[in-house]
Write a protein that holds these residues in place. Structure first.
Motif, mmCIF file in Angstrom:
data_model
loop_
_atom_site.group_PDB
_atom_site.id
_atom_site.type_symbol
_atom_site.label_atom_id
_atom_site.label_comp_id
_atom_site.label_asym_id
_atom_site.label_seq_id
_atom_site.Cartn_x
_atom_site.Cartn_y
_atom_site.Cartn_z
ATOM 1 N N THR A 8 0.739 -1.077 -0.076
ATOM 2 C CA THR A 8 -0.009 0.174 0.048
ATOM 3 C C THR A 8 0.879 1.258 0.013
ATOM 4 O O THR A 8 1.982 1.203 0.667
ATOM 5 C CB THR A 8 -1.075 0.106 1.227
ATOM 6 O OG1 THR A 8 -0.159 0.072 2.565
ATOM 7 C CG2 THR A 8 -1.842 -1.175 1.244
ATOM 8 N N HIS A 10 0.120 5.394 0.710
ATOM 9 C CA HIS A 10 -0.931 6.280 1.341
ATOM 10 C C HIS A 10 -0.888 7.639 0.695
ATOM 11 O O HIS A 10 0.128 7.724 -0.297
ATOM 12 C CB HIS A 10 -0.567 6.564 2.925
ATOM 13 C CG HIS A 10 0.666 7.395 3.102
ATOM 14 N ND1 HIS A 10 0.948 8.625 2.830
ATOM 15 C CD2 HIS A 10 1.908 6.970 3.612
ATOM 16 C CE1 HIS A 10 1.876 9.118 3.363
ATOM 17 N NE2 HIS A 10 2.672 8.040 3.790
ATOM 18 N N THR A 15 -1.128 11.434 8.337
ATOM 19 C CA THR A 15 -1.130 10.091 8.091
ATOM 20 C C THR A 15 -0.542 9.324 9.071
ATOM 21 O O THR A 15 0.693 9.470 9.459
ATOM 22 C CB THR A 15 -0.895 9.403 6.743
ATOM 23 O OG1 THR A 15 -1.039 10.249 5.498
ATOM 24 C CG2 THR A 15 -0.925 8.229 6.586
ATOM 25 N N TYR A 19 -1.421 3.441 8.935
ATOM 26 C CA TYR A 19 -2.737 3.619 8.042
ATOM 27 C C TYR A 19 -3.301 2.514 7.362
ATOM 28 O O TYR A 19 -4.449 2.413 7.244
ATOM 29 C CB TYR A 19 -2.313 4.821 7.276
ATOM 30 C CG TYR A 19 -1.242 4.265 5.932
ATOM 31 C CD1 TYR A 19 -1.879 3.808 4.960
ATOM 32 C CD2 TYR A 19 -0.056 4.280 6.263
ATOM 33 C CE1 TYR A 19 -1.228 3.153 3.863
ATOM 34 C CE2 TYR A 19 0.756 3.600 5.119
ATOM 35 C CZ TYR A 19 0.148 3.314 4.072
ATOM 36 O OH TYR A 19 0.976 2.753 2.871
ATOM 37 N N SER A 43 3.554 -1.989 3.887
ATOM 38 C CA SER A 43 3.125 -0.585 3.606
ATOM 39 C C SER A 43 4.219 0.215 3.511
ATOM 40 O O SER A 43 5.163 0.395 4.051
ATOM 41 C CB SER A 43 2.313 0.054 4.844
ATOM 42 O OG SER A 43 2.885 -0.048 6.165
ATOM 43 N N TYR A 45 5.579 4.306 3.954
ATOM 44 C CA TYR A 45 5.253 5.173 4.571
ATOM 45 C C TYR A 45 6.263 6.309 4.302
ATOM 46 O O TYR A 45 7.581 6.010 4.892
ATOM 47 C CB TYR A 45 5.078 4.794 6.191
ATOM 48 C CG TYR A 45 4.623 5.935 6.804
ATOM 49 C CD1 TYR A 45 3.351 6.180 7.119
ATOM 50 C CD2 TYR A 45 5.619 6.423 7.903
ATOM 51 C CE1 TYR A 45 2.787 7.596 7.956
ATOM 52 C CE2 TYR A 45 5.044 7.727 8.656
ATOM 53 C CZ TYR A 45 3.854 8.051 8.879
ATOM 54 O OH TYR A 45 3.320 9.067 9.493
#
Length: 289
Positions: A8, A10, A15, A19, A43, A45
């Motif tokens: 993922t 963001h 955030t 998240y 994720s 970041y």
């Protein structure tokens, strides 16, 4: 051993580091006991690169000025400061653009290490808002670099120069291809604002990434009430052929509809919506079944 990686990226605005916890939990539930162990979750970041400075400016403005719509103003400040910060002087070594790309590369390296088969584990990307532009630029730069083109900014300007200090070694050929998104089988974008970044260019210069794999699918989900989420097919012939645009109503459910599904606040409602979660889970099932 996992058979697919969901990564993922963001979007804009304040955030938290966790998240993606909600969407990862949803995917594990929807895959069920038989398939959930075959998927790995990572994720990206990059908000911490920007957030400290943005918070300082917000606190000064909020404390010293009489302004209305505090939460909307805070979202706009953090969001558009993110976008401006990523594009400003991005050719400089150590730029925000470069640091954000490094976070994508690290997530891909983690996925590569989780399943060290020769071809590399298939990847599905889920990106939101500004993250769609960040990820698209990363893959575009990587493809250009591996094709022998000149890249002006980011880690793909010289991937070896990045990997030496970052990893203490050079990348293997397998890692280099994997970091370029070479096993990406699907990309889901939500609330995508790529059009904001390319609208000033002539259509002939608006080119999407090349399909990384033969089975690649790009699904772009947007809510017409979300002024930061856009269709992509109208941008150029390349996007028309590559991308499937799909209209959804983000932020459904009784409470969600009352608060955001019908207005611009729907921008932050995508990853809780079944119209996003169900097709994403279907993509993962296709790769692990």
């Amino acid at each position: 051993m996992p058979q697919v990686a969901l990564i993922t990226v963001h979007g804009m605005g304040e955030t938290p580091r966790d998240y993606a916890a909600g969407v990862f939990g949803e995917m594990r539930t929807r895959l069920g006991p038989a398939l959930r162990e075959r998927a790995a979750f990572y994720s990206v970041y990059y908000q911490d690169i920007l957030q400290k400075n943005e918070q300082t400016v917000w606190e000064r403005v909020d404390a010293g000025s009489k302004v209305h719509y505090d939460q909307l103003r805070k979202f706009m400040l953090f969001g558009f400061a993110d976008a401006a910060g990523l594009e400003n002087r991005k050719e400089d070594p150590g730029s925000v653009y470069e640091l954000a790309q490094a976070q994508i590369a690290r997530a891909l390296l983690a996925a590569s290490a989780a399943n060290p088969i020769d071809a590399g584990m298939p990847v599905v990307f889920l990106a939101h808002s500004l993250g769609c532009q960040v990820l698209s630029s990363y893959i575009y730069d990587a493809q250009k670099a591996l094709g022998g083109g000149r890249v002006e900014a980011g880690i793909w300007r010289d991937i070896d120069a990045w990997s030496r200090p970052a990893l203490g070694r050079l990348l293997s050929e397998r890692e280099r291809l994997y970091l370029a998104g070479g096993t990406c089988s699907a990309l889901v974008t939500t609330g995508c604002n790529i059009p904001i970044f390319v609208a000033a260019h002539k259509e002939m210069h608006i080119k999407p990434i090349a399909p990384p794999t033969p089975m690649f699918r790009w699904l772009n989900l947007y809510d017409p009430d979300d002024v930061l989420g856009w269709p992509l097919q109208p941008l150029s012939e390349g996007y028309r052929v590559l991308v499937e645009d799909r209209v959804i109503n983000a932020g459904q459910g009784a409470v969600g509809w009352m608060l955001k599904s019908w207005n611009p606040l729907s921008h932050n409602g995508y990853w809780q919506d079944k119209e996003v979660l169900e097709p994403l889970a279907a993509m993962l099932r296709r790769l692990v079944s």
